[in-house]
Design an enzyme around this catalytic site. Sequence first.
Site, PDB file in Angstrom:
ATOM      1  N   SER A  94      45.876  44.131  39.302  1.00  9.56           N
ATOM      2  CA  SER A  94      45.185  43.107  38.513  1.00  9.56           C
ATOM      3  C   SER A  94      44.123  43.751  37.636  1.00  9.56           C
ATOM      4  O   SER A  94      43.272  44.491  38.120  1.00  9.56           O
ATOM      5  CB  SER A  94      44.536  42.073  39.439  1.00  9.56           C
ATOM      6  OG  SER A  94      45.522  41.339  40.134  1.00  9.56           O
ATOM      7  N   ARG A 129      35.286  39.774  44.395  1.00  6.97           N
ATOM      8  CA  ARG A 129      35.760  41.095  43.961  1.00  6.97           C
ATOM      9  C   ARG A 129      34.624  42.116  43.819  1.00  6.97           C
ATOM     10  O   ARG A 129      34.656  42.979  42.952  1.00  6.97           O
ATOM     11  CB  ARG A 129      36.540  40.992  42.653  1.00  6.97           C
ATOM     12  CG  ARG A 129      37.834  40.187  42.775  1.00  6.97           C
ATOM     13  CD  ARG A 129      38.806  40.805  43.788  1.00  6.97           C
ATOM     14  NE  ARG A 129      39.962  39.940  43.982  1.00  6.97           N
ATOM     15  CZ  ARG A 129      40.047  39.010  44.949  1.00  6.97           C
ATOM     16  NH1 ARG A 129      39.050  38.856  45.812  1.00  6.97           N
ATOM     17  NH2 ARG A 129      41.129  38.271  45.062  1.00  6.97           N
ATOM     18  N   GLU A 177      38.511  44.195  36.326  1.00  5.80           N
ATOM     19  CA  GLU A 177      38.615  44.407  37.770  1.00  5.80           C
ATOM     20  C   GLU A 177      38.957  45.870  38.047  1.00  5.80           C
ATOM     21  O   GLU A 177      38.535  46.446  39.050  1.00  5.80           O
ATOM     22  CB  GLU A 177      39.678  43.487  38.371  1.00  5.80           C
ATOM     23  CG  GLU A 177      39.795  43.581  39.882  1.00  5.80           C
ATOM     24  CD  GLU A 177      40.697  42.512  40.468  1.00  5.80           C
ATOM     25  OE1 GLU A 177      41.505  42.847  41.351  1.00  5.80           O
ATOM     26  OE2 GLU A 177      40.598  41.335  40.042  1.00  5.80           O
TER      27      GLU A 177
END
Length: 307
Positions: free
Chosen positions: A228, A179, A298
Amino acid sequence: MSFPDITPDLKAAMPALRGRLLANESLAPLTWFRVGGPAQVLFTPADADDLAYFLKHLPAELPVYVIGVGSNMIVRDGGVPGVVIRLAPRAFGEVKAEGDIITAGTAARDKRVAEVAASADLAGLEFLFGIPGTIGGALRMNAGANGGETKDILVEATAIDRRGETHRLSNADMKFTYRASGTDAALIFTAVRFRGTPSEPAAIRARMAEVQAHRETAQPIREKTGGSTFKNPPGHSAWKLVDAAGCRGLKVGGAQVSEMHCNFLINTGNATADDIETLGETVRERVKASSGIELQWEIKRIGVKAS
């Protein structure tokens, strides 16, 4: 809150600018959470050359932020000082297939890129069908879902730096990790080349249908959400940690941890950006107390809090 209007000075310094400059423009309508304050300057470039010209002549002390469709972002209530650049689909949204290569502008929606790849009978990009952002964001954060990641398909990315110079970056240059990418945060991605694998059309479509079915049944896709919220820690699922800490359905003001998927925060209708961020920090504290694990955001958070 409003900021000093610096757009007249910018326009005077950039007589050949073709894009649109707006002062104190609300960013809330441009994000999926529908919260947040204004951008001091919102710039929508006409094309890549216009973006390069703008960056070349922009005062170095002004901070720059880039937004796509605002799907994985919180804009704080006090707004964003400096310049917010929005790459519009009309200038940066083209997607085309040639052989096994998919070329796309970074304002193209991830889902659209998956659809073009499928139409060209190219597999490997189906995971993008389940990601509600743009290709620019996918590059910056190595977006992934359903077993696939951006790093798996990238051939080359094109970007412009703060000096207005163009760079082409290979997969290795991107320094992808989970990520994240390790490239200069000041680079603004404008285009990308992905490689797919020729495959049976029916198999590709079936995989995309699976991706969509998973989203429909497991994620609150019809809510005002940012996707998310937390990265999965090594060996753990963030949602399981959040659930185990008793945070499913937890509320702060108009913000709530989704009952459907507790790694999603939602705006129930009247949330502020501060409600959402405070809720996220509360969840992080409870998970740390429950499991000893410190969740990492995130979702990107930009701007200043309301005074």
